[in-house]
Write a protein that holds these residues in place. Sequence first.
Motif, PDB file in Angstrom:
ATOM      1  N   HIS A 125      32.705  40.897 -38.741  1.00  0.00           N
ATOM      2  CA  HIS A 125      31.631  40.025 -38.245  1.00  0.00           C
ATOM      3  C   HIS A 125      30.302  40.761 -38.285  1.00  0.00           C
ATOM      4  CE1 HIS A 125      31.302  41.916 -34.181  1.00  0.00           C
ATOM      5  NE2 HIS A 125      32.543  42.272 -34.465  1.00  0.00           N
ATOM      6  N   TRP A 161      36.618  43.837 -36.914  1.00  0.00           N
ATOM      7  CA  TRP A 161      37.280  43.316 -35.721  1.00  0.00           C
ATOM      8  C   TRP A 161      38.679  43.918 -35.710  1.00  0.00           C
ATOM      9  CZ3 TRP A 161      36.422  40.925 -31.279  1.00  0.00           C
ATOM     10  CH2 TRP A 161      37.472  40.314 -30.618  1.00  0.00           C
ATOM     11  N   LYS A 162      38.866  44.896 -34.861  1.00  0.00           N
ATOM     12  CA  LYS A 162      40.134  45.634 -34.802  1.00  0.00           C
ATOM     13  C   LYS A 162      40.417  46.256 -36.170  1.00  0.00           C
ATOM     14  CE  LYS A 162      41.886  42.713 -31.099  1.00  0.00           C
ATOM     15  NZ  LYS A 162      43.003  41.910 -30.622  1.00  0.00           N
ATOM     16  N   GLU A 199      43.488  35.897 -34.509  1.00  0.00           N
ATOM     17  CA  GLU A 199      42.522  37.012 -34.496  1.00  0.00           C
ATOM     18  C   GLU A 199      41.150  36.545 -34.969  1.00  0.00           C
ATOM     19  OE1 GLU A 199      42.550  39.977 -33.194  1.00  0.00           O
ATOM     20  OE2 GLU A 199      44.625  39.770 -32.544  1.00  0.00           O
ATOM     21  N   GLU A 220      39.923  33.517 -34.709  1.00  0.00           N
ATOM     22  CA  GLU A 220      39.378  32.700 -33.605  1.00  0.00           C
ATOM     23  C   GLU A 220      38.896  33.587 -32.458  1.00  0.00           C
ATOM     24  OE1 GLU A 220      38.795  29.484 -33.208  1.00  0.00           O
ATOM     25  OE2 GLU A 220      39.706  28.722 -35.035  1.00  0.00           O
ATOM     26  N   ALA A 221      39.658  34.635 -32.142  1.00  0.00           N
ATOM     27  CA  ALA A 221      39.272  35.547 -31.062  1.00  0.00           C
ATOM     28  C   ALA A 221      37.962  36.256 -31.400  1.00  0.00           C
ATOM     29  CB  ALA A 221      40.382  36.558 -30.800  1.00  0.00           C
ATOM     30  N   CYS A 222      37.810  36.666 -32.641  1.00  0.00           N
ATOM     31  CA  CYS A 222      36.570  37.317 -33.072  1.00  0.00           C
ATOM     32  C   CYS A 222      35.403  36.340 -32.974  1.00  0.00           C
ATOM     33  CB  CYS A 222      36.712  37.823 -34.505  1.00  0.00           C
ATOM     34  SG  CYS A 222      35.217  38.609 -35.148  1.00  0.00           S
ATOM     35  N   HIS A 223      35.624  35.111 -33.415  1.00  0.00           N
ATOM     36  CA  HIS A 223      34.572  34.093 -33.357  1.00  0.00           C
ATOM     37  C   HIS A 223      34.202  33.768 -31.909  1.00  0.00           C
ATOM     38  CE1 HIS A 223      32.120  30.713 -34.457  1.00  0.00           C
ATOM     39  NE2 HIS A 223      32.932  29.843 -33.889  1.00  0.00           N
ATOM     40  N   LYS A 224      35.195  33.694 -31.050  1.00  0.00           N
ATOM     41  CA  LYS A 224      34.942  33.395 -29.632  1.00  0.00           C
ATOM     42  C   LYS A 224      34.184  34.534 -28.957  1.00  0.00           C
ATOM     43  CE  LYS A 224      37.244  31.840 -25.441  1.00  0.00           C
ATOM     44  NZ  LYS A 224      38.514  31.479 -24.804  1.00  0.00           N
ATOM     45  N   ALA A 225      34.527  35.785 -29.303  1.00  0.00           N
ATOM     46  CA  ALA A 225      33.857  36.943 -28.709  1.00  0.00           C
ATOM     47  C   ALA A 225      32.450  37.146 -29.274  1.00  0.00           C
ATOM     48  CB  ALA A 225      34.693  38.202 -28.945  1.00  0.00           C
ATOM     49  N   ASN A 226      32.203  36.638 -30.476  1.00  0.00           N
ATOM     50  CA  ASN A 226      30.909  36.805 -31.148  1.00  0.00           C
ATOM     51  C   ASN A 226      30.445  35.456 -31.701  1.00  0.00           C
ATOM     52  OD1 ASN A 226      30.902  39.929 -31.244  1.00  0.00           O
ATOM     53  ND2 ASN A 226      32.884  39.347 -32.087  1.00  0.00           N
TER      54      ASN A 226
END
Length: 118
Positions: A51, A65-66, A81, A83-89
């Motif tokens: 990202h 991301w990780k 993963e 989605e988690a990256c998008h949600k965190a950023n």
Amino acid sequence: MSEVMDYKSRMSDPASRKFETFSYLPAMTAAEIKTQVEYLVSKGWNPAIEHVEPEYLMDSYWYMWKLPMFGETDVTKVLAEAEACHKANPNNHVRLIGYNNFNQSQGAAMVIFRGKTV
């Protein structure tokens, strides 16, 4: 010869900037992203998520991301993963990469979530 369309992508207009192959198309749907992940996994490529802030899009450095998901074949885990990256950023562009071990290169790289332009 057919007409070649000029994409008016300019550094002075952040909303016009294009990046990688799929950026000239409308944003991918969840089903289209899943299809791309299925393709990466079917090729035996290692998925990875990166990202970056939209203002640094043209730089060569993206945040990882990780670690890459070496040997991951479960499409739902890769999607989770991403989605988690998008949600965190939420304001960042999120890119899916498929690392090809045989060629020691990226087999594919595409922006799957677009951040907000300036």
